[in-house]
Design a protein around this motif. Structure first.
Motif, mmCIF file in Angstrom:
data_model
loop_
_atom_site.group_PDB
_atom_site.id
_atom_site.type_symbol
_atom_site.label_atom_id
_atom_site.label_comp_id
_atom_site.label_asym_id
_atom_site.label_seq_id
_atom_site.Cartn_x
_atom_site.Cartn_y
_atom_site.Cartn_z
ATOM 1 N N UNK A 21 30.754 39.062 48.135
ATOM 2 C CA UNK A 21 31.171 38.521 46.839
ATOM 3 C C UNK A 21 32.639 38.842 46.566
ATOM 4 N N UNK A 22 33.053 40.066 46.907
ATOM 5 C CA UNK A 22 34.453 40.430 46.685
ATOM 6 C C UNK A 22 35.377 39.599 47.565
ATOM 7 N N UNK A 221 34.583 39.230 39.099
ATOM 8 C CA UNK A 221 35.408 39.828 40.153
ATOM 9 C C UNK A 221 36.806 39.208 40.174
ATOM 10 N N UNK A 222 36.893 37.887 40.026
ATOM 11 C CA UNK A 222 38.203 37.229 39.965
ATOM 12 C C UNK A 222 38.980 37.734 38.757
ATOM 13 N N UNK A 223 38.295 37.902 37.634
ATOM 14 C CA UNK A 223 38.946 38.408 36.428
ATOM 15 C C UNK A 223 39.484 39.819 36.635
ATOM 16 N N UNK A 224 38.708 40.649 37.343
ATOM 17 C CA UNK A 224 39.154 42.021 37.625
ATOM 18 C C UNK A 224 40.361 42.023 38.556
ATOM 19 N N UNK A 225 40.356 41.160 39.560
ATOM 20 C CA UNK A 225 41.511 41.034 40.449
ATOM 21 C C UNK A 225 42.734 40.619 39.642
ATOM 22 N N UNK A 226 42.559 39.663 38.738
ATOM 23 C CA UNK A 226 43.668 39.208 37.900
ATOM 24 C C UNK A 226 44.200 40.351 37.034
ATOM 25 N N UNK A 227 43.300 41.190 36.532
ATOM 26 C CA UNK A 227 43.715 42.337 35.712
ATOM 27 C C UNK A 227 44.610 43.271 36.519
ATOM 28 N N UNK A 228 44.267 43.482 37.786
ATOM 29 C CA UNK A 228 45.074 44.375 38.629
ATOM 30 C C UNK A 228 46.403 43.737 39.015
ATOM 31 N N UNK A 229 46.427 42.427 39.206
ATOM 32 C CA UNK A 229 47.646 41.764 39.676
ATOM 33 C C UNK A 229 48.575 41.368 38.534
ATOM 34 N N UNK A 230 48.007 40.883 37.423
ATOM 35 C CA UNK A 230 48.845 40.341 36.354
ATOM 36 C C UNK A 230 48.753 41.101 35.036
ATOM 37 N N UNK A 231 47.785 42.017 34.935
ATOM 38 C CA UNK A 231 47.756 42.895 33.773
ATOM 39 C C UNK A 231 46.825 42.510 32.644
#
Length: 311
Positions: A21-22, A221-231
Motif C-alpha cells: 500500500x505504501x 498514505x498519500x496525504x501523509x506523504x504530502x504532509x512530509x514533503x509539502x507541510x
C-alpha cells in the motif's frame, strides 16, 4: 504452536499489505504531485481544438508582454509570470492555469480578456512552467503566492485599479481558495471554471475512476506523504471551506459532461458561499471545454457577469 504460527503468518501478510500500500501511495504521489517540465498532451476530446489553440499561443508569443518574477522567502527560488499591458486601462485580470499547464496554456482566455480591455497577468504556479517548486500544490500554496502577484499588479497599475480573479480546473479551485483570504479591496469579482470542491473529494473520485482503487488505505498514505514533503495534509485543501469566507461576487462555470471534475462539485462550491453568485452549467461540455465549445457564448456570459458585478 499452531496459534503462534497463525499469528506470525497474519503479521507477515499485514506487513506485506502495508508495504504494498505504501509503495502504491508513493507511486501515485509522484505521478500526481511531482513536477513535470513539459505540458502533457491534451485529452482526446479536446484535440479537435488544436488548430484554434495554437493560433492563440501564436498570439501570446507575439503580443507585447513583460516577464515578472519574485523570490520566495529563502531567496533561492523564483516565481514567474507574464504581464500583458492594456493601453489606458486600470482593470486587470489574474488568470490561473490548470493542472500541469502554465501561463501560456491560458492564451485563449488571455486574448479574450485583453480584447475586453484588461491588463492580463499569467503566473506559472509552483511546480509548473518557469516557476520554482518540486511538487504541485493543487492551488493550496499557490493561493498565497497570488497575494504577492495581486500586490504587484496594484503597485504597477495604482491603487485605483480594479482586479478580477479567473481560473480554470486547478486554476478555478485556486481562485476559489484565494477567495477566502484577506484580499486587497481592489479585487472586485471572481470567475471559476470547473474547479474542484476539495482535493479529498477529487482524488478519491479519481482513485476509483482511473485506478480502480479504494480510498483506504491509499488516500491517507498519500496525504501523509504530502504532509512530509509539502507541510500540510490533503484534507486542508478545500475550495468549499475557503468559499464560506468569501464575500465577493463569484461566477461558477462547469461543463455538464465533465468526468474529470464532476459537475456536482460546481453545485457544492456554489452552495458554499453566501456572496452574490451565479452558476452556468454548460450543456454538452466536458472538462475545461466550455470556452472551446462556443467562444462567443462563453465571452457573452462573462461580459454579462462583469457588467453586473465588476464595472
Amino acid at each position: 504452536m499452531q496459534q503462534a504460527k497463525k499469528r506470525r503468518l497474519l503479521a507477515s501478510v499485514a506487513a506485506g499489505t502495508l508495504g504494498l500500500s505504501y509503495l502504491t501511495a508513493e507511486y501515485l504521489f509522484n505521478f500526481a504531485f511531482k513536477r513535470v517540465d513539459y505540458v502533457p498532451e491534451t485529452s482526446a476530446d479536446k484535440q479537435k481544438y488544436a488548430a484554434q489553440y495554437w493560433r492563440y499561443v501564436d498570439w501570446f508569443k507575439k503580443v507585447e508582454k513583460e516577464h515578472w518574477t519574485w523570490s520566495t522567502d529563502d531567496g533561492d527560488d523564483q516565481m514567474s509570470a507574464y504581464f500583458i499591458p492594456a493601453d489606458d486601462s486600470t482593470k486587470a485580470v489574474i488568470i490561473s492555469h490548470g493542472y500541469k499547464g502554465n501561463g501560456e496554456t491560458m492564451a485563449n482566455y488571455a486574448k479574450m480578456f485583453h480584447e475586453l480591455g484588461f491588463n492580463v497577468l499569467l503566473p506559472d504556479d509552483r511546480g509548473h512552467g518557469q516557476s520554482a517548486g518540486k511538487y504541485i500544490s493543487f492551488g493550496w500554496l499557490d493561493r498565497l503566492d497570488y497575494l504577492t502577484w495581486l500586490n504587484r499588479l496594484i503597485k504597477r497599475l495604482g491603487a485605483q485599479t480594479k482586479l478580477l480573479l479567473f481560473g480554470v480546473s486547478m486554476g478555478g479551485a485556486t481562485v476559489e481558495m484565494l477567495s477566502g483570504e484577506d484580499l486587497p479591496p481592489q479585487v472586485k469579482a471572481i470567475i471559476a471554471d470547473c474547479g474542484y470542491a476539495s482535493i479529498h473529494e477529487e482524488l478519491t473520485y479519481l482513485l476509483k475512476r482511473q485506478f480502480h482503487l479504494p480510498e483506504y488505505p491509499i488516500y491517507p498514505l498519500v496525504s501523509t506523504i504530502n504532509r512530509h514533503r509539502l507541510g500540510y495534509y490533503l484534507g486542508d485543501i478545500s475550495s468549499t471551506d475557503q468559499l464560506k469566507k468569501n464575500h465577493r461576487p463569484i461566477f461558477f462555470i462547469h461543463g455538464e459532461k465533465d468526468t474529470y471534475v464532476p459537475a456536482s462539485m460546481a453545485l457544492e462550491n456554489y452552495q458554499a458561499t453566501d456572496a452574490p453568485k451565479e452558476l452556468w452549467i454548460v450543456d454538452h461540455a466536458s472538462h475545461a471545454e466550455s470556452f472551446w465549445l462556443d467562444p462567443t457564448a462563453y465571452r457573452a456570459h462573462i461580459q454579462a457577469f462583469l457588467n453586473k458585478y465588476f464595472y
